[in-house]
Motif scaffolding. Structure first.
Motif, PDB file in Angstrom:
ATOM      1  N   VAL A 110      20.925  19.006  49.750  1.00 51.37           N
ATOM      2  CA  VAL A 110      21.514  18.926  51.088  1.00 51.37           C
ATOM      3  C   VAL A 110      22.622  19.959  51.152  1.00 51.37           C
ATOM      4  CG1 VAL A 110      22.669  17.457  52.762  1.00 51.37           C
ATOM      5  CG2 VAL A 110      20.962  16.476  51.215  1.00 51.37           C
ATOM      6  N   HIS A 131      17.451  20.792  52.418  1.00 50.27           N
ATOM      7  CA  HIS A 131      17.684  20.027  53.649  1.00 50.27           C
ATOM      8  C   HIS A 131      18.998  20.550  54.222  1.00 50.27           C
ATOM      9  CE1 HIS A 131      17.387  16.389  56.217  1.00 50.27           C
ATOM     10  NE2 HIS A 131      18.707  16.385  56.138  1.00 50.27           N
ATOM     11  N   VAL A 133      22.087  21.279  56.961  1.00 49.63           N
ATOM     12  CA  VAL A 133      22.838  20.597  58.019  1.00 49.63           C
ATOM     13  C   VAL A 133      23.792  21.589  58.682  1.00 49.63           C
ATOM     14  CG1 VAL A 133      22.676  18.358  56.871  1.00 49.63           C
ATOM     15  CG2 VAL A 133      24.651  19.820  56.435  1.00 49.63           C
ATOM     16  N   THR A 138      29.226  16.873  56.662  1.00 54.01           N
ATOM     17  CA  THR A 138      28.276  15.747  56.688  1.00 54.01           C
ATOM     18  C   THR A 138      27.341  15.730  55.485  1.00 54.01           C
ATOM     19  OG1 THR A 138      26.585  16.967  57.941  1.00 54.01           O
ATOM     20  CG2 THR A 138      28.299  15.804  59.208  1.00 54.01           C
ATOM     21  N   GLU A 142      24.745  12.584  54.376  1.00 55.18           N
ATOM     22  CA  GLU A 142      23.325  12.872  54.534  1.00 55.18           C
ATOM     23  C   GLU A 142      22.601  12.766  53.194  1.00 55.18           C
ATOM     24  OE1 GLU A 142      19.858  13.923  56.785  1.00 55.18           O
ATOM     25  OE2 GLU A 142      21.767  12.934  57.157  1.00 55.18           O
ATOM     26  N   ARG A 145      22.144   9.131  52.553  1.00 61.06           N
ATOM     27  CA  ARG A 145      21.107   8.581  53.431  1.00 61.06           C
ATOM     28  C   ARG A 145      19.717   8.890  52.894  1.00 61.06           C
ATOM     29  NH1 ARG A 145      17.514   9.834  57.067  1.00 61.06           N
ATOM     30  NH2 ARG A 145      17.912  12.071  56.891  1.00 61.06           N
TER      31      ARG A 145
END
Length: 357
Positions: A110, A131, A133, A138, A142, A145
């Motif tokens: 992330v 991934h 963002v 964040t 994330e 999550r």
């Protein structure tokens, strides 16, 4: 009486073999080199760069990724088939993707969308998935999550970096520096200079200096928009900034849990333009490109060397060559990108020229 066996012997056998594979990687890799940076302007001060770019994944973060995987494996948090997830600005994720692939585990990084394309390509080459963002602040939530959604494991480098590394020795980076300095003119450095991404490296070195009772001082250099410097200055662990660092690998929008301010003797805030100017200048001296976080380190080193020279002091300074500059060909070494970002290294070149000649 109820007897529940959560994990089979086969699972323990898989973990045993995984630990062996990770340790075998360290055994195959010779220690990184300590490179002398020639500084004729400072005849009584010897400067060394510990070249972490020679690790199999090309950066200082290879050490951290290895430690994080061993930590998670030995804590019973990673098993065969576990999806590995971490929040990263790029280099740690490259190394984590390498170890995940070694163990046959899926890996997701992330990262901020501004991460260099070169780093994204390296993660994907190692078999990882990126991934991205838009808001760098964040990435932590994330990552958690995604770990919850996949029943995976969030490595959380920013929390566990200082816990996963054995700071007392076991060939950590601090022990390696002092062993390699043993035969030099000034074997005990006056200063060791590092940046902070997780804070794990500064925590390891700062603890080791105290444990071994060395007289060396630790200086942490910090780029613009990072919370570490104001947090350390104001003694406020809750300090945050409203944007991420433009020097990839170091600087954070919050003071990370692995950053231990009590082991840091001094901090220097370095302008981004100075970091990039120094990276370019050092590349010219060494004959190969280095990343901007290395430039941040060297700017701090030269600031300290100038102070030592003015005070008539002799000694050595050690810092890190964190990664190679080839990862930043389209950013820090691209004049068009610098113009668009509003970064002008030129004003810092004159000072660097005086230092490096």
């Amino acid at each position: 009486m109820q007897d529940i066996d959560r994990f089979s012997r086969a699972d323990r056998d898989w973990v045993d073999d995984a630990v062996r594979r990770v340790e075998a990687d360290a055994n195959r890799s010779a220690d990184t080199h300590l490179v002398r940076l020639p500084l004729p302007a400072f005849p009584d001060i010897d400067v060394y760069l510990k070249d972490e770019s020679t690790h199999p994944t090309g950066s200082l973060k290879h050490r951290l990724a290895r430690s994080l995987f061993l930590y998670a494996l030995c804590n019973g948090q990673v098993h065969e088939g576990t999806t590995i997830i971490d929040a990263s600005s790029g280099s740690t994720a490259i190394s984590e993707a390498y170890f995940a692939a070694m163990l046959g585990l899926p890996f997701v990084a992330v990262m901020p969308r501004t991460t260099s394309a070169e780093k994204i390509a390296l993660i994907e080459r190692e078999g990882g998935r990126c991934h991205l963002v838009d808001d760098p602040t964040t990435i932590y939530a994330e990552a958690q999550r995604l770990a919850d959604a996949t029943d995976g494991h969030y490595l959380d480098q920013f929390t566990f970096a200082e816990r996963a590394t054995d700071w007392r020795g076991n060939n950590n980076i601090a022990e390696s520096i002092f062993e390699q300095m043993r035969l030099e003119r000034f074997p005990i450095p006056t200063w060791i200079v590092v940046g902070a991404g997780t804070g794990g490296t500064s925590a390891t070195i700062g603890r080791y200096l105290r444990y071994r009772r060395h007289r060396s001082s630790l200086c942490v250099v910090d780029p613009e928009n990072s919370a570490f410097f104001p947090g350390w200055r104001d003694r406020e662990a809750g300090t945050t900034t409203n944007c991420g660092s433009r020097i990839e690998g170091i600087g954070r929008p919050r003071v990370e849990p692995s950053f231990l301010p009590g082991v840091v003797d001094r901090m220097i805030s370095v302008p981004d333009a100075a970091s990039i100017a120094a990276a370019r200048a050092v590349g010219e001296v060494l004959g190969r490109r280095v990343g901007a976080s290395t430039g941040t380190n060297v700017w701090g080193v030269l600031t300290l060397a100038e102070e030592m020279r003015a005070a008539g002091e002799r000694g050595s300074i050690v810092t890190l060559l964190c990664d190679g500059g080839e990862r930043y060909a389209n950013t820090y070494f691209d004049d068009g990108w610098l113009t668009e970002a509003g970064i002008d290294p030129a004003p810092h070149r004159e000072r660097l020229t005086g230092w490096l000649r």
